[in-house]
Design a protein around this motif. Structure first.
Motif, PDB file in Angstrom:
ATOM      1  N   ALA A  37      40.000  31.523  37.690  1.00 32.30           N
ATOM      2  CA  ALA A  37      40.255  31.925  39.108  1.00 32.30           C
ATOM      3  C   ALA A  37      40.241  30.758  40.131  1.00 32.30           C
ATOM      4  N   GLU A  38      41.674  30.958  40.844  1.00 35.85           N
ATOM      5  CA  GLU A  38      42.033  29.791  41.570  1.00 35.85           C
ATOM      6  C   GLU A  38      41.646  29.994  43.012  1.00 35.85           C
ATOM      7  N   ILE A  39      40.474  29.162  43.242  1.00 34.50           N
ATOM      8  CA  ILE A  39      39.909  29.022  44.616  1.00 34.50           C
ATOM      9  C   ILE A  39      39.742  27.927  45.446  1.00 34.50           C
ATOM     10  N   PRO A  40      40.987  27.477  45.844  1.00 33.70           N
ATOM     11  CA  PRO A  40      40.906  26.080  46.372  1.00 33.70           C
ATOM     12  C   PRO A  40      40.483  25.873  47.785  1.00 33.70           C
ATOM     13  N   GLY A  41      39.732  24.718  47.905  1.00 36.98           N
ATOM     14  CA  GLY A  41      39.150  24.465  49.265  1.00 36.98           C
ATOM     15  C   GLY A  41      37.902  25.019  49.529  1.00 36.98           C
TER      16      GLY A  41
ATOM     17  N   GLY B 230      48.130  30.622  62.026  1.00 36.13           N
ATOM     18  CA  GLY B 230      47.143  29.605  62.125  1.00 36.13           C
ATOM     19  C   GLY B 230      46.078  30.223  60.983  1.00 36.13           C
ATOM     20  N   GLN B 231      46.118  31.170  60.422  1.00 39.74           N
ATOM     21  CA  GLN B 231      45.381  31.898  59.322  1.00 39.74           C
ATOM     22  C   GLN B 231      45.652  31.786  58.037  1.00 39.74           C
ATOM     23  N   PRO B 232      45.212  30.888  57.170  1.00 34.65           N
ATOM     24  CA  PRO B 232      45.950  30.736  55.875  1.00 34.65           C
ATOM     25  C   PRO B 232      45.831  31.995  54.983  1.00 34.65           C
ATOM     26  N   ASP B 233      46.589  32.032  54.069  1.00 36.91           N
ATOM     27  CA  ASP B 233      46.835  33.185  53.234  1.00 36.91           C
ATOM     28  C   ASP B 233      45.671  32.842  51.910  1.00 36.91           C
ATOM     29  N   VAL B 234      44.660  33.122  52.029  1.00 34.25           N
ATOM     30  CA  VAL B 234      43.748  33.084  51.093  1.00 34.25           C
ATOM     31  C   VAL B 234      43.320  34.265  50.187  1.00 34.25           C
ATOM     32  N   GLN B 235      43.637  33.875  48.795  1.00 34.71           N
ATOM     33  CA  GLN B 235      43.543  34.778  47.745  1.00 34.71           C
ATOM     34  C   GLN B 235      42.700  34.320  46.512  1.00 34.71           C
ATOM     35  N   ILE B 236      42.410  35.091  45.770  1.00 35.34           N
ATOM     36  CA  ILE B 236      41.697  34.655  44.623  1.00 35.34           C
ATOM     37  C   ILE B 236      42.822  35.188  43.522  1.00 35.34           C
ATOM     38  N   LYS B 237      43.454  34.254  42.759  1.00 32.13           N
ATOM     39  CA  LYS B 237      44.396  34.556  41.930  1.00 32.13           C
ATOM     40  C   LYS B 237      43.695  34.112  40.410  1.00 32.13           C
TER      41      LYS B 237
ATOM     42  N   GLY C 208      39.173  23.200  42.224  1.00 27.13           N
ATOM     43  CA  GLY C 208      39.713  24.358  42.812  1.00 27.13           C
ATOM     44  C   GLY C 208      39.799  25.882  41.754  1.00 27.13           C
ATOM     45  N   VAL C 209      39.510  25.359  40.589  1.00 29.38           N
ATOM     46  CA  VAL C 209      39.497  26.549  39.438  1.00 29.38           C
ATOM     47  C   VAL C 209      38.231  26.892  38.923  1.00 29.38           C
TER      48      VAL C 209
ATOM     49  N   SER D 299      37.489  41.979  42.390  1.00 28.10           N
ATOM     50  CA  SER D 299      36.634  42.632  41.286  1.00 28.10           C
ATOM     51  C   SER D 299      37.741  43.165  40.363  1.00 28.10           C
ATOM     52  N   PHE D 300      37.114  42.954  39.204  1.00 22.68           N
ATOM     53  CA  PHE D 300      38.082  44.077  38.002  1.00 22.68           C
ATOM     54  C   PHE D 300      37.097  44.205  36.713  1.00 22.68           C
ATOM     55  N   SER D 301      37.754  45.148  36.264  1.00 23.86           N
ATOM     56  CA  SER D 301      36.906  45.749  35.051  1.00 23.86           C
ATOM     57  C   SER D 301      37.569  45.313  33.700  1.00 23.86           C
TER      58      SER D 301
END
Length: 144
Positions: free
Chosen positions: A53-57, A32-39, A124-125, A105-107
């Motif tokens: 950055a894909e952040i849908p929903g 029930g827990q979605p796999d939420v990631q920022i791609k 979503g982007v 986060s990234f540099s």
């Protein structure tokens, strides 16, 4: 001459179980827990970095971007709700909810001009335009 041995996957499983079991991270998936990631996709040209950055929903009000020097951090608050009802709509058969935060986060290779950063969120982007800060050229100083 090389020795040939037969591979048995159960041997490796038991070796891994007893050797360093507590040292390795264990990931447990919850139903029930979605796999939420920022791609991310990061592109660079002479003047700026462009990040997609894909952040849908996620609503744009729930996304926060921080830029400090060459460090970029994206944080989003995820709220997902899903309900399934029977045909009359009277009885809830299943209800799934997930609330939480995701971050990435990234540099970058060069510092960013924080005052000229632009952000746009569509479908979503998240699109970030991160202009590069003008490099200060080194100056050789003569010692007197």
């Amino acid at each position: 001459m090389a020795n040939i041995s037969r591979y048995n996957p159960t041997d490796d499983a038991f070796d891994d179980l007893f050797r360093g079991f507590f040292l390795r991270p264990v990931r447990v998936g919850l139903e029930g827990q979605p796999d939420v990631q920022i791609k991310l996709d990061v592109n660079e040209d002479d003047k700026a970095y462009t990040v997609h950055a894909e952040i849908p929903g996620v609503k744009k009000e729930d996304i926060h971007v921080t830029v400090e020097g060459g460090m970029v951090a994206i944080t989003a608050e995820v709220k997902k709700e899903k309900e399934e009802k029977d045909k009359e709509g009277k009885k809830v058969l299943r209800s799934e909810r997930y609330f939480g935060k995701v971050s990435r986060s990234f540099s970058l290779g060069q510092d960013v001009d924080e005052s000229a950063v632009t952000a746009k969120y569509t479908d979503g982007v998240l699109e970030l335009t991160l202009p590069k800060r003008a490099e200060s050229k080194s100056k050789r100083i003569e010692i007197q």
